[in-house]
Write a protein that holds these residues in place. Structure first.
Motif, PDB file in Angstrom:
ATOM      1  N   PRO A  52       2.666  -8.067   4.434  1.00 31.91           N
ATOM      2  CA  PRO A  52       1.878  -6.880   4.798  1.00 31.91           C
ATOM      3  C   PRO A  52       1.013  -6.389   3.642  1.00 31.91           C
ATOM      4  CG  PRO A  52       4.158  -6.658   5.542  1.00 31.91           C
ATOM      5  CD  PRO A  52       4.111  -7.867   4.659  1.00 31.91           C
ATOM      6  N   GLY A  53      -0.266  -6.152   3.944  1.00 29.80           N
ATOM      7  CA  GLY A  53      -1.191  -5.608   2.961  1.00 29.80           C
ATOM      8  C   GLY A  53      -1.903  -6.627   2.101  1.00 29.80           C
ATOM      9  N   ALA A  54      -1.536  -7.902   2.193  1.00 28.45           N
ATOM     10  CA  ALA A  54      -2.148  -8.929   1.340  1.00 28.45           C
ATOM     11  C   ALA A  54      -3.383  -9.513   2.015  1.00 28.45           C
ATOM     12  CB  ALA A  54      -1.141 -10.030   1.038  1.00 28.45           C
ATOM     13  N   ASN A  55      -4.413  -9.769   1.220  1.00 26.81           N
ATOM     14  CA  ASN A  55      -5.605 -10.399   1.777  1.00 26.81           C
ATOM     15  C   ASN A  55      -5.439 -11.916   1.783  1.00 26.81           C
ATOM     16  OD1 ASN A  55      -6.152 -11.321  -0.877  1.00 26.81           O
ATOM     17  ND2 ASN A  55      -7.307  -9.466  -1.344  1.00 26.81           N
ATOM     18  N   ALA A  56      -6.440 -12.610   2.311  1.00 27.29           N
ATOM     19  CA  ALA A  56      -6.336 -14.061   2.473  1.00 27.29           C
ATOM     20  C   ALA A  56      -6.204 -14.783   1.131  1.00 27.29           C
ATOM     21  CB  ALA A  56      -7.551 -14.584   3.237  1.00 27.29           C
ATOM     22  N   LYS A  57      -6.898 -14.285   0.106  1.00 29.33           N
ATOM     23  CA  LYS A  57      -6.838 -14.940  -1.206  1.00 29.33           C
ATOM     24  C   LYS A  57      -5.443 -14.842  -1.812  1.00 29.33           C
ATOM     25  CE  LYS A  57      -9.211 -15.083  -5.674  1.00 29.33           C
ATOM     26  NZ  LYS A  57     -10.293 -14.485  -6.501  1.00 29.33           N
ATOM     27  N   ILE A  58      -4.823 -13.681  -1.678  1.00 24.87           N
ATOM     28  CA  ILE A  58      -3.460 -13.515  -2.197  1.00 24.87           C
ATOM     29  C   ILE A  58      -2.483 -14.382  -1.415  1.00 24.87           C
ATOM     30  CG2 ILE A  58      -1.568 -11.862  -2.442  1.00 24.87           C
ATOM     31  CD1 ILE A  58      -3.611  -9.727  -3.077  1.00 24.87           C
ATOM     32  N   ARG A  85      -4.681 -16.380   6.045  1.00 24.16           N
ATOM     33  CA  ARG A  85      -5.551 -15.276   6.427  1.00 24.16           C
ATOM     34  C   ARG A  85      -4.873 -13.970   6.042  1.00 24.16           C
ATOM     35  NH1 ARG A  85      -3.727 -17.741  11.122  1.00 24.16           N
ATOM     36  NH2 ARG A  85      -2.303 -16.499  12.412  1.00 24.16           N
ATOM     37  N   SER A  86      -5.518 -12.888   6.318  1.00 26.90           N
ATOM     38  CA  SER A  86      -4.990 -11.590   5.918  1.00 26.90           C
ATOM     39  C   SER A  86      -3.588 -11.367   6.480  1.00 26.90           C
ATOM     40  CB  SER A  86      -5.925 -10.483   6.411  1.00 26.90           C
ATOM     41  OG  SER A  86      -5.434  -9.209   6.056  1.00 26.90           O
ATOM     42  N   THR A 199     -10.030   3.533  -2.866  1.00 36.11           N
ATOM     43  CA  THR A 199     -10.371   3.393  -1.455  1.00 36.11           C
ATOM     44  C   THR A 199      -9.093   3.308  -0.623  1.00 36.11           C
ATOM     45  OG1 THR A 199     -10.419   0.971  -1.543  1.00 36.11           O
ATOM     46  CG2 THR A 199     -12.464   2.144  -2.090  1.00 36.11           C
ATOM     47  N   SER A 200      -9.254   3.404   0.683  1.00 36.45           N
ATOM     48  CA  SER A 200      -8.092   3.296   1.570  1.00 36.45           C
ATOM     49  C   SER A 200      -7.466   1.909   1.500  1.00 36.45           C
ATOM     50  CB  SER A 200      -8.508   3.622   3.010  1.00 36.45           C
ATOM     51  OG  SER A 200      -9.544   2.749   3.441  1.00 36.45           O
ATOM     52  N   GLN A 201      -8.292   0.878   1.243  1.00 36.80           N
ATOM     53  CA  GLN A 201      -7.752  -0.477   1.096  1.00 36.80           C
ATOM     54  C   GLN A 201      -6.862  -0.583  -0.137  1.00 36.80           C
ATOM     55  OE1 GLN A 201     -10.899   0.180   1.838  1.00 36.80           O
ATOM     56  NE2 GLN A 201     -11.067  -0.675   3.917  1.00 36.80           N
ATOM     57  N   ASP A 202      -7.223   0.140  -1.211  1.00 35.34           N
ATOM     58  CA  ASP A 202      -6.381   0.130  -2.410  1.00 35.34           C
ATOM     59  C   ASP A 202      -5.023   0.757  -2.124  1.00 35.34           C
ATOM     60  OD1 ASP A 202      -8.415  -1.028  -3.902  1.00 35.34           O
ATOM     61  OD2 ASP A 202      -9.276   0.915  -4.461  1.00 35.34           O
ATOM     62  N   VAL A 203      -5.017   1.830  -1.352  1.00 38.51           N
ATOM     63  CA  VAL A 203      -3.750   2.482  -1.006  1.00 38.51           C
ATOM     64  C   VAL A 203      -2.913   1.574  -0.118  1.00 38.51           C
ATOM     65  CG1 VAL A 203      -2.699   4.462   0.149  1.00 38.51           C
ATOM     66  CG2 VAL A 203      -4.772   4.768  -1.224  1.00 38.51           C
ATOM     67  N   GLU A 204      -3.554   0.899   0.818  1.00 44.77           N
ATOM     68  CA  GLU A 204      -2.840   0.009   1.730  1.00 44.77           C
ATOM     69  C   GLU A 204      -2.231  -1.170   0.987  1.00 44.77           C
ATOM     70  OE1 GLU A 204      -3.707  -2.598   5.801  1.00 44.77           O
ATOM     71  OE2 GLU A 204      -5.295  -1.410   4.851  1.00 44.77           O
ATOM     72  N   ALA A 205      -2.951  -1.675  -0.020  1.00 46.00           N
ATOM     73  CA  ALA A 205      -2.443  -2.815  -0.782  1.00 46.00           C
ATOM     74  C   ALA A 205      -1.296  -2.405  -1.688  1.00 46.00           C
ATOM     75  CB  ALA A 205      -3.561  -3.443  -1.599  1.00 46.00           C
TER      76      ALA A 205
END
Length: 205
Positions: A52-58, A85-86, A199-205
């Protein structure tokens, strides 16, 4: 008396016998089972991992690549493919036809277990499943409790039921449907986030 002598001395009988052999051959030929696509079960095992919260690169660098390096040494692999993928990683291993699917799945679980400590702590446990082209769910098991909540029942099903069922001979995969998950609702302060350049993406990650 030999067959050749019998055929010469009794030509009518020989003719009748030949006709019977031809008729039996025609009937047998028509009753032969013919399949355009033979029913061949190719041993295929998949490894699904959620983060959860990881993008495709991670997912690619911290999950998929580590699992691929460990799984590549399993005996009998025909080819291996992966998708990152994400929040989701999926690795598909196709084995040679002479490889037993149950044994292959057991080897995959063993290799995944060896590198579990190298994977991020926050990931969901990798799910190893045997796959068949025409597989359909044949058994549904319902869980309910008067003493435990839906969240607790889901936890029991994941920890104590799913893994033992996956090791049963002939079982391709075990899926939990209708599970309940813990959730958290967070209200964000846009002004303070802008002050810290978050950003909200930073909080989600």
């Amino acid at each position: 008396m030999k067959i050749s002598e019998l055929s010469i001395s009794r030509p009518v009988l020989a003719t009748v016998m030949n006709i019977l052999v031809v008729l039996i051959g025609i009937i047998a030929y028509q009753s032969l089972p013919v399949r355009e696509y033979p029913n061949i079960d190719v041993p295929v095992v998949t490894v699904d991992t959620s983060y959860p919260g990881a993008n495709a690169k991670i997912m690619e660098s911290q999950v998929t690549q580590i699992l691929e390096d460990s799984l590549s040494g399993i005996e009998g692999i025909d080819f291996m493919s992966s998708k990152s993928r994400s929040e989701q990683s999926q690795i598909t291993l196709t084995f040679k036809l002479d490889r037993d699917p149950d044994s292959a799945a057991s080897d995959v679980r063993d290799r995944v277990g060896r590198v579990r400590g190298l994977l991020p702590e926050d990931i969901d446990e990798p799910i190893v499943a045997k796959v068949e082209a025409d597989a359909q769910p044949i058994i549904w098991i319902a869980f309910s409790s008067d003493r435990h909540s839906a969240l607790q029942v889901t936890d029991i099903a994941e920890r104590q039921v799913r893994d033992p069922l996956q090791t049963v001979a002939g079982v391709a995969s075990v899926e939990i449907v209708g599970e309940r998950r813990y959730a958290m609702r967070i209200w964000l302060d846009r002004t303070r986030m802008a002050a810290y350049s978050i950003t909200s993406q930073d909080v989600e990650a």
